[in-house]
Design a protein around this motif. Structure first.
Motif, PDB file in Angstrom:
ATOM      1  N   SER A 198       1.759 -19.104   8.839  1.00 32.09           N
ATOM      2  CA  SER A 198       1.772 -17.765   8.232  1.00 32.09           C
ATOM      3  C   SER A 198       3.105 -17.043   8.455  1.00 32.09           C
ATOM      4  CB  SER A 198       0.621 -16.923   8.789  1.00 32.09           C
ATOM      5  OG  SER A 198       0.856 -16.570  10.151  1.00 32.09           O
ATOM      6  N   PHE A 199       3.861 -17.459   9.456  1.00 35.94           N
ATOM      7  CA  PHE A 199       5.170 -16.846   9.721  1.00 35.94           C
ATOM      8  C   PHE A 199       6.276 -17.456   8.855  1.00 35.94           C
ATOM      9  CE2 PHE A 199       2.931 -16.207  13.840  1.00 35.94           C
ATOM     10  CZ  PHE A 199       2.993 -14.820  13.893  1.00 35.94           C
ATOM     11  N   LYS A 200       5.934 -18.503   8.091  1.00 38.51           N
ATOM     12  CA  LYS A 200       6.875 -19.203   7.206  1.00 38.51           C
ATOM     13  C   LYS A 200       8.133 -19.682   7.939  1.00 38.51           C
ATOM     14  CE  LYS A 200       5.218 -16.612   3.198  1.00 38.51           C
ATOM     15  NZ  LYS A 200       5.558 -15.696   2.073  1.00 38.51           N
ATOM     16  N   PRO A 201       7.939 -20.448   9.002  1.00 34.14           N
ATOM     17  CA  PRO A 201       9.109 -20.929   9.758  1.00 34.14           C
ATOM     18  C   PRO A 201       9.799 -22.097   9.064  1.00 34.14           C
ATOM     19  CG  PRO A 201       7.117 -21.864  10.690  1.00 34.14           C
ATOM     20  CD  PRO A 201       6.668 -20.925   9.583  1.00 34.14           C
ATOM     21  N   LEU A 202      11.097 -22.210   9.281  1.00 34.00           N
ATOM     22  CA  LEU A 202      11.845 -23.366   8.776  1.00 34.00           C
ATOM     23  C   LEU A 202      11.918 -24.474   9.828  1.00 34.00           C
ATOM     24  CD1 LEU A 202      14.830 -21.885   6.731  1.00 34.00           C
ATOM     25  CD2 LEU A 202      12.557 -22.581   5.969  1.00 34.00           C
ATOM     26  N   GLY A 203      11.540 -24.143  11.058  1.00 33.16           N
ATOM     27  CA  GLY A 203      11.556 -25.146  12.117  1.00 33.16           C
ATOM     28  C   GLY A 203      10.689 -24.722  13.285  1.00 33.16           C
ATOM     29  N   ILE A 204      10.385 -25.697  14.142  1.00 33.40           N
ATOM     30  CA  ILE A 204       9.527 -25.474  15.314  1.00 33.40           C
ATOM     31  C   ILE A 204      10.217 -26.031  16.554  1.00 33.40           C
ATOM     32  CG2 ILE A 204       7.260 -25.852  16.364  1.00 33.40           C
ATOM     33  CD1 ILE A 204       6.928 -24.476  13.716  1.00 33.40           C
ATOM     34  N   ILE A 205      10.163 -25.268  17.646  1.00 30.14           N
ATOM     35  CA  ILE A 205      10.635 -25.777  18.942  1.00 30.14           C
ATOM     36  C   ILE A 205       9.473 -25.724  19.929  1.00 30.14           C
ATOM     37  CG2 ILE A 205      12.176 -25.397  20.906  1.00 30.14           C
ATOM     38  CD1 ILE A 205      14.277 -24.407  19.007  1.00 30.14           C
ATOM     39  N   ILE A 206       9.236 -26.832  20.611  1.00 35.09           N
ATOM     40  CA  ILE A 206       8.188 -26.902  21.634  1.00 35.09           C
ATOM     41  C   ILE A 206       8.887 -26.877  22.986  1.00 35.09           C
ATOM     42  CG2 ILE A 206       6.172 -28.160  22.475  1.00 35.09           C
ATOM     43  CD1 ILE A 206       6.316 -29.640  19.675  1.00 35.09           C
ATOM     44  N   SER A 207       8.537 -25.910  23.806  1.00 33.81           N
ATOM     45  CA  SER A 207       9.319 -25.621  25.014  1.00 33.81           C
ATOM     46  C   SER A 207       8.973 -26.505  26.202  1.00 33.81           C
ATOM     47  CB  SER A 207       9.111 -24.155  25.411  1.00 33.81           C
ATOM     48  OG  SER A 207       7.929 -24.011  26.182  1.00 33.81           O
ATOM     49  N   ASN A 208       9.729 -26.264  27.244  1.00 31.18           N
ATOM     50  CA  ASN A 208       9.438 -26.815  28.569  1.00 31.18           C
ATOM     51  C   ASN A 208       8.184 -26.143  29.132  1.00 31.18           C
ATOM     52  OD1 ASN A 208      11.172 -24.338  28.824  1.00 31.18           O
ATOM     53  ND2 ASN A 208      10.545 -24.591  30.951  1.00 31.18           N
ATOM     54  N   GLY A 209       7.748 -26.600  30.280  1.00 32.55           N
ATOM     55  CA  GLY A 209       6.596 -25.987  30.931  1.00 32.55           C
ATOM     56  C   GLY A 209       6.149 -26.810  32.125  1.00 32.55           C
ATOM     57  N   PRO A 210       5.199 -26.288  32.901  1.00 29.72           N
ATOM     58  CA  PRO A 210       4.773 -26.959  34.130  1.00 29.72           C
ATOM     59  C   PRO A 210       3.625 -27.942  33.938  1.00 29.72           C
ATOM     60  CG  PRO A 210       3.724 -24.826  33.978  1.00 29.72           C
ATOM     61  CD  PRO A 210       4.594 -24.959  32.750  1.00 29.72           C
ATOM     62  N   GLY A 211       3.492 -28.845  34.880  1.00 32.53           N
ATOM     63  CA  GLY A 211       2.289 -29.649  34.990  1.00 32.53           C
ATOM     64  C   GLY A 211       2.220 -30.898  34.127  1.00 32.53           C
ATOM     65  N   ASN A 212       1.032 -31.465  34.134  1.00 32.26           N
ATOM     66  CA  ASN A 212       0.721 -32.692  33.403  1.00 32.26           C
ATOM     67  C   ASN A 212       0.687 -32.404  31.908  1.00 32.26           C
ATOM     68  OD1 ASN A 212      -0.409 -35.007  32.312  1.00 32.26           O
ATOM     69  ND2 ASN A 212      -2.011 -35.179  33.856  1.00 32.26           N
ATOM     70  N   PRO A 213       1.531 -33.050  31.100  1.00 28.63           N
ATOM     71  CA  PRO A 213       1.551 -32.754  29.662  1.00 28.63           C
ATOM     72  C   PRO A 213       0.217 -33.015  28.967  1.00 28.63           C
ATOM     73  CG  PRO A 213       2.778 -34.766  30.152  1.00 28.63           C
ATOM     74  CD  PRO A 213       2.495 -34.095  31.463  1.00 28.63           C
ATOM     75  N   LYS A 214      -0.587 -33.910  29.503  1.00 30.25           N
ATOM     76  CA  LYS A 214      -1.869 -34.227  28.875  1.00 30.25           C
ATOM     77  C   LYS A 214      -2.869 -33.079  28.967  1.00 30.25           C
ATOM     78  CE  LYS A 214      -1.295 -39.189  29.645  1.00 30.25           C
ATOM     79  NZ  LYS A 214      -1.758 -40.387  30.369  1.00 30.25           N
ATOM     80  N   LYS A 215      -2.578 -32.087  29.807  1.00 31.07           N
ATOM     81  CA  LYS A 215      -3.446 -30.917  29.928  1.00 31.07           C
ATOM     82  C   LYS A 215      -3.226 -29.935  28.771  1.00 31.07           C
ATOM     83  CE  LYS A 215      -5.380 -32.035  33.874  1.00 31.07           C
ATOM     84  NZ  LYS A 215      -6.840 -32.321  33.979  1.00 31.07           N
ATOM     85  N   PHE A 216      -2.110 -30.070  28.053  1.00 30.35           N
ATOM     86  CA  PHE A 216      -1.831 -29.171  26.928  1.00 30.35           C
ATOM     87  C   PHE A 216      -2.452 -29.742  25.650  1.00 30.35           C
ATOM     88  CE2 PHE A 216       1.123 -27.691  30.053  1.00 30.35           C
ATOM     89  CZ  PHE A 216       1.392 -26.370  29.737  1.00 30.35           C
ATOM     90  N   ILE A 217      -3.775 -29.856  25.673  1.00 32.12           N
ATOM     91  CA  ILE A 217      -4.508 -30.523  24.593  1.00 32.12           C
ATOM     92  C   ILE A 217      -4.312 -29.811  23.255  1.00 32.12           C
ATOM     93  CG2 ILE A 217      -6.808 -31.193  23.791  1.00 32.12           C
ATOM     94  CD1 ILE A 217      -7.583 -31.431  26.798  1.00 32.12           C
ATOM     95  N   LYS A 218      -4.441 -28.501  23.246  1.00 32.13           N
ATOM     96  CA  LYS A 218      -4.283 -27.731  22.009  1.00 32.13           C
ATOM     97  C   LYS A 218      -2.888 -27.911  21.421  1.00 32.13           C
ATOM     98  CE  LYS A 218      -8.228 -25.406  21.499  1.00 32.13           C
ATOM     99  NZ  LYS A 218      -9.054 -25.480  20.265  1.00 32.13           N
ATOM    100  N   THR A 219      -1.871 -27.854  22.283  1.00 34.91           N
ATOM    101  CA  THR A 219      -0.489 -27.994  21.821  1.00 34.91           C
ATOM    102  C   THR A 219      -0.256 -29.366  21.214  1.00 34.91           C
ATOM    103  OG1 THR A 219       0.050 -26.670  23.789  1.00 34.91           O
ATOM    104  CG2 THR A 219       1.886 -27.479  22.467  1.00 34.91           C
ATOM    105  N   ILE A 220      -0.837 -30.387  21.813  1.00 35.32           N
ATOM    106  CA  ILE A 220      -0.699 -31.753  21.288  1.00 35.32           C
ATOM    107  C   ILE A 220      -1.306 -31.844  19.889  1.00 35.32           C
ATOM    108  CG2 ILE A 220      -1.432 -34.154  21.613  1.00 35.32           C
ATOM    109  CD1 ILE A 220      -1.320 -33.568  24.682  1.00 35.32           C
ATOM    110  N   GLU A 221      -2.485 -31.243  19.704  1.00 37.37           N
ATOM    111  CA  GLU A 221      -3.146 -31.268  18.393  1.00 37.37           C
ATOM    112  C   GLU A 221      -2.330 -30.508  17.346  1.00 37.37           C
ATOM    113  OE1 GLU A 221      -6.903 -29.547  19.291  1.00 37.37           O
ATOM    114  OE2 GLU A 221      -7.709 -31.353  20.255  1.00 37.37           O
ATOM    115  N   ILE A 222      -1.807 -29.344  17.731  1.00 37.46           N
ATOM    116  CA  ILE A 222      -1.014 -28.526  16.804  1.00 37.46           C
ATOM    117  C   ILE A 222       0.270 -29.256  16.424  1.00 37.46           C
ATOM    118  CG2 ILE A 222       0.293 -26.359  16.589  1.00 37.46           C
ATOM    119  CD1 ILE A 222      -1.812 -25.279  18.751  1.00 37.46           C
ATOM    120  N   THR A 223       0.897 -29.895  17.407  1.00 38.70           N
ATOM    121  CA  THR A 223       2.147 -30.616  17.166  1.00 38.70           C
ATOM    122  C   THR A 223       1.944 -31.750  16.172  1.00 38.70           C
ATOM    123  OG1 THR A 223       2.942 -30.082  19.381  1.00 38.70           O
ATOM    124  CG2 THR A 223       4.002 -31.924  18.274  1.00 38.70           C
TER     125      THR A 223
END
Length: 375
Positions: free
Chosen positions: A226-251
């Motif tokens: 809805s923001f009509k982006p021309l690109g996406i950046i997925i940032s750094n962050g803490p912990g086990n990446p497999k815990k970011f389930i929602k982010t993985i699905e969105i990506t």
């Protein structure tokens, strides 16, 4: 009120005990004990959200000698110049020697006072070299750090360490969740998926002319669109990446719809996981400002800033459409990937540095060209 006669004990998962002098705030914390090899940049490191949930050991022997600058010393974008977030992120700090009388024109307080104000405990007067050698041999371990003006019951700490939840099992996604924030600029819009972003990443995107909309890690694909982006950046962050389930699905949705995407650190791992790859925990991680990486297109070597405890499994990239772009010159682990057909790139190191060398800030320029090409 600061107390300069505090006692401190650090207990590791292997039941080793380290007695020292306490500083900062008197309290007891538990976290994964890790180390960084950086000589400078402690204000940036301590405020890096990727260190959330960890007790940080500084390998350089003298820490705090240039003090702490104010948060309100900002750049033209309104971001603090010398911090990567708006508060200390580490659970505790371990140093060989603390400087009590810093000297720097921007310094307004000592490291001791800063930790006290933000309720973070520290321990000094311990053999940090030996602690780091132990971590390198046995791997990153959970630990308990207690600072007190009274005698500390080490036997009690040894019992408590057995029941501390493993870092690998902790879901940090909700701890880093923040509200949507817009950074106005003249150029096209980029979405920054915030998994615990460093402020210097935002700064580098803004410096390349983009308008930045920072959204929480679990923002839906439809809302992002809805923001009509021309690109996406997925940032750094803490912990086990497999815990970011929602982010993985969105990506996965973002990549399938061919939106130019850049992953940084945790974002690198999330991109791999979203396309069917896998990650694993490193023995003791890569944390510091002197990490050599090889770019495999031109076989050029760069010194990078790093802070990660997980890596992509190269054997599981088959069938994902991804190929290895960068490797670590020391242990040959993956330091960057790119898609063979789609506009997707990612790096495990930190191109924004802060702290560290600025040798790889060109990653943001590569991504800008990628966005321009697919606009």
């Amino acid at each position: 009120m600061l107390n300069n006669k505090l006692k401190a004990v650090l207990v590791l998962e292997d039941e080793s005990i380290w007695h020292g002098e306490g500083f900062g705030f008197p309290c007891k914390v538990a976290g994964e004990v890790v180390f960084t090899t950086g000589m400078v940049g402690y204000t940036e490191s301590l405020t890096d959200p990727s260190f959330k949930g960890q007790i940080l050991v500084m390998s350089y022997p003298l820490i705090g000698n240039y003090g702490v600058p104010p948060y309100n010393l900002k750049d033209k974008w309104g971001l603090p110049k010398h911090f990567e977030s708006y508060n200390i992120q580490v659970k505790g700090l371990v140093v060989s020697e603390l400087c009590d009388y810093p000297s720097h024109p921007y310094s307004i307080k000592s490291l001791n006072k800063w930790l006290y104000e933000e309720k973070i405990p520290g321990i000094e007067g311990v053999d940090t070299r030996e602690i780091i050698k132990r971590i390198r041999k046995k791997g990153a371990m959970m630990g308990i750090l207690e600072v007190s003006d009274e005698d500390i019951d080490t036997e009690k700490l040894l019992k408590e360490i057995k029941n501390v939840k493993k870092y690998d099992e902790i879901d940090f996604s909700k701890e880093v969740k923040d509200e949507i924030k817009i950074f106005e600029n003249k150029g096209p819009t980029l979405i920054l998926i915030d998994c615990g972003v460093k402020l210097s990443i935002i700064r580098n995107i803004l410096e390349r002319g983009f308008r930045v909309i920072k959204v929480p890690y679990d923002t839906s694909y439809d809302e992002i669109l809805s923001f009509k982006p021309l690109g996406i950046i997925i940032s750094n962050g803490p912990g086990n990446p497999k815990k970011f389930i929602k982010t993985i699905e969105i990506t996965r949705e973002i990549i399938e719809n061919k939106i130019p995407t850049l992953g940084i650190c945790l974002g690198n791992q999330i991109i791999a996981l979203s396309l069917g790859g896998d990650t694993f925990k490193l023995k003791y991680g890569h944390r510091g400002q002197n990490k050599p990486c090889i770019e495999l297109i031109n076989y050029s070597n760069y010194i990078t800033s790093q802070n990660h405890g997980y890596a992509i499994d190269p054997e599981k990239l088959k069938g994902t459409g991804l190929e290895i772009w960068w490797i670590n010159a020391d242990d040959k682990t993956i330091e960057g990937i790119r898609h063979k057909e789609l506009p997707v790139i990612a790096v495990q190191f930190h191109p924004e540095a802060s702290p560290g060398p600025y040798d790889t800030t060109f990653i943001f320029d590569i991504f800008k060209r990628l966005v321009d090409k697919h606009a």
